[in-house]
Design a protein around this motif. Sequence first.
Motif, short mmCIF file in Angstrom:
data_model
loop_
_atom_site.label_atom_id
_atom_site.label_comp_id
_atom_site.label_asym_id
_atom_site.label_seq_id
_atom_site.Cartn_x
_atom_site.Cartn_y
_atom_site.Cartn_z
N GLN A 137 20.72 24.63 -22.45
CA GLN A 137 21.93 25.77 -22.05
C GLN A 137 20.66 26.43 -20.95
O GLN A 137 21.57 27.30 -19.59
N THR A 138 19.88 26.69 -21.01
CA THR A 138 18.70 27.49 -20.08
C THR A 138 18.73 26.80 -18.82
O THR A 138 19.47 27.27 -17.58
N ALA A 139 18.80 24.90 -18.47
CA ALA A 139 18.83 23.99 -17.85
C ALA A 139 20.48 24.14 -17.18
O ALA A 139 20.10 24.25 -15.48
N LYS A 140 21.32 23.62 -18.16
CA LYS A 140 22.78 23.84 -17.55
C LYS A 140 22.73 25.23 -16.54
O LYS A 140 23.25 25.55 -15.38
N ILE A 141 21.91 26.42 -16.65
CA ILE A 141 22.31 27.83 -15.78
C ILE A 141 21.48 27.60 -15.25
O ILE A 141 22.33 28.24 -13.68
N ILE A 142 20.54 27.33 -15.00
CA ILE A 142 19.68 27.36 -13.74
C ILE A 142 20.08 25.97 -12.85
O ILE A 142 20.16 26.92 -11.78
N LEU A 143 20.41 25.08 -13.45
CA LEU A 143 20.99 23.96 -12.36
C LEU A 143 22.60 24.89 -11.75
O LEU A 143 22.36 23.93 -10.44
N GLY A 144 23.34 24.97 -11.96
CA GLY A 144 24.62 25.46 -12.24
C GLY A 144 25.29 24.31 -11.01
O GLY A 144 25.57 23.27 -11.82
N ILE A 156 11.65 21.81 -15.79
CA ILE A 156 11.05 20.71 -16.97
C ILE A 156 11.81 22.27 -17.62
O ILE A 156 10.93 23.00 -17.93
N VAL A 157 12.79 22.49 -18.84
CA VAL A 157 12.93 23.61 -19.54
C VAL A 157 12.76 23.23 -20.90
O VAL A 157 13.00 21.81 -21.60
N THR A 158 12.06 24.11 -21.72
CA THR A 158 10.95 23.48 -22.11
C THR A 158 10.19 24.87 -23.73
O THR A 158 10.95 25.93 -23.41
N HIS A 159 9.61 24.10 -24.12
CA HIS A 159 9.25 25.86 -24.94
C HIS A 159 8.26 26.31 -25.32
O HIS A 159 7.17 25.88 -24.52
N SER A 160 7.76 27.28 -25.63
CA SER A 160 6.11 27.92 -25.40
C SER A 160 5.02 27.30 -25.74
O SER A 160 4.40 26.97 -24.35
N GLY A 161 5.42 26.49 -26.62
CA GLY A 161 3.85 26.04 -27.39
C GLY A 161 4.26 24.56 -26.49
O GLY A 161 2.66 24.35 -26.13
N ILE A 162 4.69 24.11 -25.66
CA ILE A 162 4.49 22.68 -24.63
C ILE A 162 4.27 23.14 -23.50
O ILE A 162 3.31 23.22 -23.39
N ILE A 163 4.92 24.57 -22.84
CA ILE A 163 3.82 24.45 -21.77
C ILE A 163 2.75 25.70 -22.18
O ILE A 163 2.30 25.42 -21.21
N LYS A 164 2.28 26.17 -22.84
CA LYS A 164 0.78 26.31 -23.78
C LYS A 164 -0.19 25.48 -23.33
O LYS A 164 -1.29 25.68 -22.97
N SER A 165 -0.19 24.07 -24.23
CA SER A 165 -0.51 23.19 -24.19
C SER A 165 -0.46 22.27 -23.32
O SER A 165 -1.44 21.76 -22.84
N VAL A 166 0.68 22.69 -21.69
CA VAL A 166 0.23 22.14 -20.60
C VAL A 166 -0.84 22.50 -20.07
O VAL A 166 -1.50 22.22 -19.27
N TYR A 167 -1.19 23.94 -19.93
CA TYR A 167 -2.01 24.48 -19.01
C TYR A 167 -3.61 23.81 -20.02
O TYR A 167 -4.39 23.35 -19.45
N CYS A 168 -3.57 23.71 -21.13
CA CYS A 168 -4.80 23.64 -21.56
C CYS A 168 -4.39 21.53 -21.26
O CYS A 168 -6.17 21.42 -21.44
N TYR A 169 -3.95 21.09 -20.93
CA TYR A 169 -4.02 19.70 -20.25
C TYR A 169 -4.99 19.48 -19.35
O TYR A 169 -5.77 18.91 -18.42
N ILE A 170 -4.24 21.18 -18.42
CA ILE A 170 -4.50 21.61 -17.17
C ILE A 170 -6.36 21.77 -17.25
O ILE A 170 -6.37 21.31 -16.19
N LEU A 171 -6.57 21.90 -17.78
CA LEU A 171 -7.62 22.38 -17.99
C LEU A 171 -8.34 21.48 -18.79
O LEU A 171 -9.39 22.03 -19.97
N ASP A 172 -8.42 20.47 -19.05
CA ASP A 172 -9.70 19.79 -18.80
C ASP A 172 -8.96 18.96 -20.25
O ASP A 172 -10.26 19.26 -21.19
N ASN A 173 -7.78 19.11 -21.28
CA ASN A 173 -7.66 19.51 -22.30
C ASN A 173 -8.48 19.88 -23.34
O ASN A 173 -8.90 19.47 -24.45
#
Length: 195
Positions: free
Chosen positions: A60-67, A145-162
């Motif tokens: 739902q969020t992605a469809k609104i963003i992409l229009g 990439i439209v996703t969830h809080s846990g994913i996004i915060k995990s991506v930050y961990c990924y960037i910060l050397d896992n």
Amino acid sequence: MNLYFVRHGETEYNKSNFYYGKSDVSINEMGFVQAKKACEMLKNVNFNRAYISEMKRTKQTAKIILGEKKCDIIKDCRLNERNFGEFEGKDYDKIKKLYPENWKAFCEDWKDAVPPGGESFTQFYLKVKDFMDNILKINEDNILIVTHSGIIKSVYCYILDNNLDFFWKFSSKNGDITLIKYEYGNMYIDSISHV
């Protein structure tokens, strides 16, 4: 490459402080407002492709963003929020009351404790890492990439050397837009915008 991570719009479960990851709920009225604000903020970005989780709140969020933008939307199970098993749909107090031993273990070992019928944070993180390892092989300019809080915060961990301990050092609010850039073999957080 520009990776635009957007957390889905608000749901009623977000307002209730329930644990939920695999629960497939829709965004609420505020969630639609947040998605429209994200759309306005991203209106000048031409996306080559978009990835979403399997949950309708991200679709739902992605469809609104992409229009009206022409862009393939790809569902990827690695973008699903963490599975909290029997903790799903319950708040902290109810979990502590119904599953006191599991709750204790969950609090004492947040990385490796497994909620009944769910997955540990470490198991969850390995899926996120696999997704990110693969996305870096793609040669595109702009990816949504439209996703969830846990994913996004995990991506930050990924960037910060896992380093998984960074998970608790960031917020990710509904509708937030994080721009992550990948240039010359280096990945960094360029900006985090609240809608």
